[in-house]
Motif scaffolding. Structure first.
Motif, short mmCIF file in Angstrom:
data_model
loop_
_atom_site.label_atom_id
_atom_site.label_comp_id
_atom_site.label_asym_id
_atom_site.label_seq_id
_atom_site.Cartn_x
_atom_site.Cartn_y
_atom_site.Cartn_z
N ALA A 19 49.43 39.14 47.66
CA ALA A 19 49.36 38.58 46.30
C ALA A 19 50.52 37.66 46.01
O ALA A 19 50.48 36.87 45.05
CB ALA A 19 49.33 39.72 45.28
N ASP A 20 51.57 37.72 46.82
CA ASP A 20 52.76 36.91 46.58
C ASP A 20 52.69 35.54 47.24
O ASP A 20 53.65 34.75 47.11
CB ASP A 20 54.00 37.64 47.10
CG ASP A 20 54.31 38.90 46.30
OD1 ASP A 20 53.93 38.95 45.11
OD2 ASP A 20 54.93 39.82 46.87
N VAL A 21 51.62 35.25 47.94
CA VAL A 21 51.53 33.94 48.62
C VAL A 21 51.54 32.83 47.57
O VAL A 21 50.72 32.83 46.65
CB VAL A 21 50.24 33.86 49.47
CG1 VAL A 21 50.05 32.44 50.01
CG2 VAL A 21 50.29 34.86 50.61
N PRO A 22 52.44 31.86 47.71
CA PRO A 22 52.50 30.77 46.73
C PRO A 22 51.51 29.66 47.07
O PRO A 22 50.99 29.59 48.19
CB PRO A 22 53.94 30.25 46.88
CG PRO A 22 54.24 30.49 48.33
CD PRO A 22 53.52 31.76 48.71
N GLU A 23 51.28 28.79 46.13
CA GLU A 23 50.49 27.60 46.36
C GLU A 23 51.43 26.43 46.67
O GLU A 23 52.63 26.49 46.44
CB GLU A 23 49.63 27.28 45.14
CG GLU A 23 48.58 28.34 44.84
CD GLU A 23 47.72 27.99 43.65
OE1 GLU A 23 48.02 26.97 42.97
OE2 GLU A 23 46.76 28.72 43.38
N GLY A 24 50.86 25.38 47.22
CA GLY A 24 51.64 24.17 47.45
C GLY A 24 52.53 24.21 48.66
O GLY A 24 53.59 23.58 48.68
N VAL A 25 52.11 24.96 49.70
CA VAL A 25 52.90 24.99 50.93
C VAL A 25 52.08 24.39 52.08
O VAL A 25 50.85 24.41 52.07
CB VAL A 25 53.34 26.42 51.30
CG1 VAL A 25 54.28 26.98 50.25
CG2 VAL A 25 52.14 27.36 51.50
N GLN A 26 52.79 23.85 53.05
CA GLN A 26 52.13 23.29 54.23
C GLN A 26 51.96 24.33 55.34
O GLN A 26 51.28 24.09 56.33
CB GLN A 26 52.94 22.10 54.78
CG GLN A 26 52.77 20.81 54.01
CD GLN A 26 53.49 20.83 52.67
OE1 GLN A 26 54.68 21.12 52.59
NE2 GLN A 26 52.76 20.53 51.61
N GLY A 27 52.59 25.48 55.16
CA GLY A 27 52.46 26.51 56.18
C GLY A 27 53.11 27.81 55.76
O GLY A 27 53.72 27.91 54.68
N ALA A 28 52.95 28.81 56.62
CA ALA A 28 53.59 30.10 56.41
C ALA A 28 54.16 30.56 57.74
O ALA A 28 53.51 30.42 58.79
CB ALA A 28 52.59 31.13 55.88
N LEU A 29 55.38 31.09 57.71
CA LEU A 29 56.03 31.64 58.89
C LEU A 29 56.13 33.14 58.69
O LEU A 29 56.95 33.63 57.91
CB LEU A 29 57.42 31.01 59.08
CG LEU A 29 57.45 29.49 59.20
CD1 LEU A 29 58.89 28.98 59.30
CD2 LEU A 29 56.64 29.01 60.40
N LEU A 30 55.27 33.87 59.38
CA LEU A 30 55.12 35.30 59.17
C LEU A 30 55.66 36.09 60.35
O LEU A 30 55.74 35.58 61.47
CB LEU A 30 53.65 35.65 58.94
CG LEU A 30 52.89 34.82 57.90
CD1 LEU A 30 51.43 35.24 57.86
CD2 LEU A 30 53.55 34.98 56.53
N THR A 31 56.00 37.34 60.11
CA THR A 31 56.44 38.25 61.16
C THR A 31 55.44 39.39 61.22
O THR A 31 55.28 40.12 60.24
CB THR A 31 57.85 38.79 60.87
OG1 THR A 31 58.75 37.70 60.77
CG2 THR A 31 58.31 39.72 61.98
N HIS A 32 54.76 39.53 62.36
CA HIS A 32 53.73 40.56 62.46
C HIS A 32 54.37 41.94 62.57
O HIS A 32 54.16 42.80 61.71
CB HIS A 32 52.81 40.28 63.66
CG HIS A 32 51.60 41.15 63.69
ND1 HIS A 32 50.81 41.28 64.81
CD2 HIS A 32 51.03 41.93 62.74
CE1 HIS A 32 49.81 42.09 64.54
NE2 HIS A 32 49.92 42.51 63.30
N SER A 33 55.14 42.16 63.62
CA SER A 33 55.83 43.43 63.79
C SER A 33 57.31 43.20 63.56
O SER A 33 57.97 42.55 64.35
CB SER A 33 55.57 43.98 65.21
OG SER A 33 56.32 45.16 65.44
#
Length: 353
Positions: free
Chosen positions: A117-131
């Protein structure tokens, strides 16, 4: 030479297939045998991550793969969402800044899972950490990726899968994950020093030449021909290829189930002894490592010292959790007898406190 066994979240005890490959005569990196092991590793990594895309092999750690993805998929000034809940998601933010990107950071308590629910709008990408290796939390990658794409349809979803590859389910294309960074010294049960960048179809379309050595576009062009742009760590390629070939032949699903069971056993032992897990929810516990808070007033080496005396090296905490937690992992290769001894020794150490 040390005879200690590693129960650390990387490096890990090497798989016999890796040890056998490393003991083989040296091959030349521009030879047919080198082309064969490179092709094997690239193809099996793609299959294990469930993508129709490509694998790029990098001589460098998982951090090198993360850096190459940040610079090869985004342009300076691009805004990227980085949910920070541990040391390695924190590293994503640092890499983004070093690449000239603008990280939009959502901070979480270490041990907490990021909220889609915290994902913002207006970004070109997301850098996530799975584990998140520093906390033992398995972030909800599938749900996070879906939320990123729902709010930012053209955004690229890039994930650090260094301690989830070959330990947790990964379905890149189905989960709308565009790229993964992987390291050799975790679930691949090989020596440190090799990185893999997995590129899904959308990432391949967005890939741009960037940098010199960590130029994924240049490397991919060469690797599609069975070559590499520069001299690779071909011995590590052969070791990782041998391990992955064995896992895929025996069955990836069964392998993942066993790793889940191995890690859960550490949690059962720790919980029975009254230890508090670092992951706030049982459902978010990563199969890669079990993380526990130290008992109140216990010294940082309360567990690591006695375990080392029994021949096992475990890990402490990082960042704000340094001196407050310990981490123990069976992500490396251990035979049945070694596993049982690890569990027994762990129980004995807990009873001795």
């Amino acid at each position: 030479m040390s005879t200690e066994k590693l129960l650390t979240p990387g490096p890990v005890c090497l798989h016999p297939a890796a040890r056998k490959a490393l003991a083989a005569p040296q091959i030349h990196h521009r030879s047919q045998p080198a082309e064969k092991v490179l092709a094997s590793l690239r193809e099996n990594a793609r299959l294990a991550a469930a993508t129709t895309g490509e694998t790029v092999v990098i001589t460098g750690s998982g951090t090198a793969a993360m850096t190459a993805l940040a610079t090869g998929l985004f342009a300076p000034g691009d805004r990227v969402w980085v949910p920070v809940a541990g040391k390695f998601s924190e590293r994503w933010a640092e890499i983004a800044r070093s690449a000239g990107l603008e990280p939009l950071i959502t901070d979480y308590e270490w041990g907490q899972a990021a909220d889609p629910a915290d994902v913002p709008e207006g970004v070109q990408g997301a850098l996530l950490t799975h584990s998140e290796t520093s906390t033992g939390v398995l972030q909800p990658l599938k749900e996070l990726a879906a939320a990123v794409r729902a709010r930012n349809p053209r955004a690229l979803v890039v994930a650090d899968a260094v301690t989830s590859f070959l330990l947790s389910e990964l379905r890149m294309d189905d989960w709308q994950v565009d790229a993964l960074a992987i390291g050799s010294q975790k679930g691949l049960m090989s020596p440190p020093g090799l990185g893999l960048a997995l590129l899904g179809p959308r990432a391949l379309s967005a890939l741009r030449p960037a940098g010199y050595y960590l130029n994924l576009d240049r490397e991919l062009t060469a690797q599609k021909r069975g070559q590499t742009a520069y001299t690779p760590a071909i011995n590590l390629v052969a070791a990782a290829a041998a391990v992955l070939e064995e896992i895929m032949t025996a069955g990836l699903s069964a392998h993942l189930s066993r790793k889940q069971e191995f890690n859960e056993r550490f949690y059962q032992i720790g919980l029975s002894a009254g230890l508090k897990p670092v992951p706030q929810e049982a459902a978010s516990r990563s199969p890669a490592t079990a993380a526990f808070f130290l008992p109140e007033e216990a010294p940082a080496n309360a567990f690591s010292g006695p375990m080392l005396a029994r021949g096992w090296r475990i890990a402490g905490g990082q960042g704000p959790l340094k001196g407050k937690i310990f981490r123990i992992s069976a992500m490396g290769y251990l035979n049945d007898a070694e596993l049982e001894k690890a569990y027994t020794d762990f129980e004995e150490v807990l009873r001795g406190l």
